[in-house]
Design an enzyme around this catalytic site. Structure first.
Site, PDB file in Angstrom:
ATOM      1  N   THR A  76       0.837  -1.206   0.000  1.00 40.71           N
ATOM      2  CA  THR A  76       0.000   0.000   0.000  1.00 40.71           C
ATOM      3  C   THR A  76       0.871   1.256   0.000  1.00 40.71           C
ATOM      4  O   THR A  76       0.620   2.200  -0.756  1.00 40.71           O
ATOM      5  CB  THR A  76      -0.927  -0.007   1.243  1.00 40.71           C
ATOM      6  OG1 THR A  76      -1.686  -1.216   1.220  1.00 40.71           O
ATOM      7  CG2 THR A  76      -1.853   1.187   1.263  1.00 40.71           C
ATOM      8  N   GLY A 206       6.061  -8.030   0.763  1.00 44.38           N
ATOM      9  CA  GLY A 206       6.730  -9.226   1.259  1.00 44.38           C
ATOM     10  C   GLY A 206       5.794 -10.350   1.662  1.00 44.38           C
ATOM     11  O   GLY A 206       6.046 -11.519   1.370  1.00 44.38           O
ATOM     12  N   THR A 243      14.306   4.510   9.901  1.00 46.70           N
ATOM     13  CA  THR A 243      15.267   3.417  10.071  1.00 46.70           C
ATOM     14  C   THR A 243      14.709   2.137   9.462  1.00 46.70           C
ATOM     15  O   THR A 243      13.545   1.795   9.669  1.00 46.70           O
ATOM     16  CB  THR A 243      15.597   3.226  11.569  1.00 46.70           C
ATOM     17  OG1 THR A 243      16.112   4.473  12.048  1.00 46.70           O
ATOM     18  CG2 THR A 243      16.621   2.127  11.789  1.00 46.70           C
ATOM     19  N   CYS A 331     -18.605  -7.584   3.932  1.00 45.27           N
ATOM     20  CA  CYS A 331     -19.703  -7.066   4.741  1.00 45.27           C
ATOM     21  C   CYS A 331     -19.431  -5.600   5.056  1.00 45.27           C
ATOM     22  O   CYS A 331     -18.626  -5.283   5.916  1.00 45.27           O
ATOM     23  CB  CYS A 331     -19.802  -7.874   6.023  1.00 45.27           C
ATOM     24  SG  CYS A 331     -21.332  -7.588   6.872  1.00 45.27           S
TER      25      CYS A 331
HETATM   26  N1  PLP Z   1      -2.220  -4.609  -4.050  1.00 46.79           N
HETATM   27  C1  PLP Z   1      -2.709  -5.827  -4.210  1.00 46.79           C
HETATM   28  C2  PLP Z   1      -3.030  -6.327  -5.584  1.00 46.79           C
HETATM   29  C3  PLP Z   1      -2.933  -6.650  -3.090  1.00 46.79           C
HETATM   30  O1  PLP Z   1      -3.442  -7.864  -3.259  1.00 46.79           O
HETATM   31  C4  PLP Z   1      -2.618  -6.140  -1.815  1.00 46.79           C
HETATM   32  C5  PLP Z   1      -2.896  -6.938  -0.616  1.00 46.79           C
HETATM   33  O2  PLP Z   1      -3.812  -7.735  -0.581  1.00 46.79           O
HETATM   34  C6  PLP Z   1      -2.080  -4.858  -1.711  1.00 46.79           C
HETATM   35  C7  PLP Z   1      -1.885  -4.101  -2.854  1.00 46.79           C
HETATM   36  C8  PLP Z   1      -1.709  -4.265  -0.398  1.00 46.79           C
HETATM   37  O3  PLP Z   1      -0.514  -4.814   0.079  1.00 46.79           O
HETATM   38  P1  PLP Z   1      -0.106  -4.638   1.605  1.00 46.79           P
HETATM   39  O4  PLP Z   1      -0.991  -5.520   2.398  1.00 46.79           O
HETATM   40  O5  PLP Z   1       1.321  -5.070   1.678  1.00 46.79           O
HETATM   41  O6  PLP Z   1      -0.278  -3.210   1.928  1.00 46.79           O
END
Ligand code: PLP
Length: 393
Positions: A76, A206, A243, A331
């Site tokens: 994200t 990761g 960090t 939901c």
């Molecule tokens: N993008 C996609 C296609 C995802 O499937 C996900 C997580 O399900 C994310 C972004 C978000 O990743 P993170 O959980 O590392 O923020």
């Protein structure tokens, strides 16, 4: 995998088990090697070297230069950083192109972009076909001199559908438009070689490839204008302050090495298991259908709709047998909303509500597939018997 009860875990697009080899690699950085990689002393320096080594492993998996790899906290953060950086780099352009099937990490940012930038943007969210494929004609006609960035996922988290990223990115580059891809679901599951691609930014996470939660990567192509998300220290060559999460970065590096070593062999094994599961379910459960493109799809994902039943009810019944998967409905405010991905694909209401995503990993076995194939027909039949909408076989 270290759990007290035997779990049949088929929810790997949500998150994956941390690989034992990954845990082994990261543990010393939680115990003995706790120095700060930015410190001048050699105790910190050896930790800095471990971060560099991890960066090389990520770069090797992506087919890019280690300097193009920025460690972040998650997928994200990588998505937000890429999109907001591209908008800042092109302040005169006020148009964003994305698709209707993006993960909320991209979708919610783009839909609320004025909150984050203080500016109004025109947003084009491209349609997809019934199979979840982006429409090239619409894409071509959406791009304009005003477009600041195109953001399209490499592989869809719900259906596994793979977009033709090489082609899509080239189209953007030919028009001088920056291109970001959310490859969170693709990395480690399909080969990626950024060296010949026109991708400017790529996000990965990761915990989707057997590393822990809380670490991600943003790839930024050399020469692409970049501005950081946060102000602070000079970590990551001034591109991501704070960090470093050293142990998790080391873990991600090891996970990337493992993916590179094992991908070809393991993913064809996973695909065989997925195909057996998918074909078995479609054959044994009447009125069940596959969502998403049959071929252009991740090897581990099967999204299947069981008509006239609620996905959440199916999950609860699967849970009684310790089978973990996901449903395509969420939901929200007390009402069950079918997923925006399935709605964008035009999946009928009765099918969208009863969709289940099975997402496998290298740790799944044939016995587990047989177990699920044994349990599912009765689960669905029992729920249908209770459903006022079920028209009968
Ligand atoms: N993008 C996609 C296609 C995802 O499937 C996900 C997580 O399900 C994310 C972004 C978000 O990743 P993170 O959980 O590392 O923020």
């Amino acid at each position: 995998m270290g759990t007290a009860e035997k779990i049949v875990y088929m929810d790997n697009n949500a998150t994956t088990a941390v690989a034992p080899e990954v845990i082994e690699a990261m543990l010393p950085y939680l115990t003995d090697y706790y120095g700060n990689p930015s410190s001048m002393h050699s105790f910190g320096g050896q930790v800095g070297s471990a971060v560099s080594k991890a960066r090389q492993s990520v770069a090797a998996l992506l087919g890019c230069d280690p300097e193009e790899v920025i460690f972040t906290s998650c997928g994200t953060e990588s998505d937000s950083t890429a999109i907001l950086s591209a908008l800042r780099a092109n302040p005169e352009r006020r148009h964003i192109v994305t698709t209707r099937v993006e993960h909320p990490a991209v979708k919610n940012l783009c839909e609320n972009i004025s909150t984050f930038t203080g500016h109004k943007y025109r947003l084009t969210m491209l349609k997809v076909s019934e199979e979840g494929m982006v429409d090239m004609e619409e894409y071509l006609s959406a791009l304009s001199d005003d477009t600041a960035i195109v953001s399209m996922m490499w592989a869809n988290n719900e259906t596994g559908v793979i977009f033709p990223i090489a082609e899509l990115a080239k189209i953007a580059r030919d028009r001088g438009i920056l291109f970001h891809t959310d490859a969170v679901q693709a990395v480690g599951k399909i080969p990626i070689d950024l060296s010949g691609l026109n991708v400017d930014f790529l996000s990965l996470s990761g915990h989707k490839l057997h590393a822990p939660k809380g670490v991600g990567v943003l790839y930024v192509k050399r020469g692409t204008a970049f501005s950081p998300f946060m102000a602070g220290g000079h970590q990551e060559h001034g591109r991501r302050a704070g960090t470093e999460n050293v142990a998790s970065i080391v873990a991600l590096g090891r996970a990337c090495q493992l993916a590179q070593e094992k991908m070809a062999e393991e993913n064809s094994r996973v695909k065989k298991l997925r195909d057996k599961l998918e074909e078995g379910l479609l054959a044994s459960v009447p009125k069940s259908l596959l969502n998403g493109h049959k071929q252009m799809r991740l090897p581990n994902t099967a999204n299947i709709s069981f008509e006239y039943v609620e996905g959440e009810a199916i999950l609860l019944h699967m849970n009684r047998f310790n089978i973990c998967a996901s449903s395509g409905s969420a939901c929200t405010s007390g009402s069950l909303e079918p997923s925006h991905v399935l709605r964008a694909m035009g999946v009928p209401f009765t099918a969208a509500h009863g969709s289940i995503r099975f997402s496998l990993s290298i740790y799944n076995t044939e016995e587990e597939i047989d177990f699920v194939l044994d349990k599912m027909p009765a689960i669905i039949a029992n729920l249908r018997e209770m459903s006022p909408f079920w028209p009968g076989d």
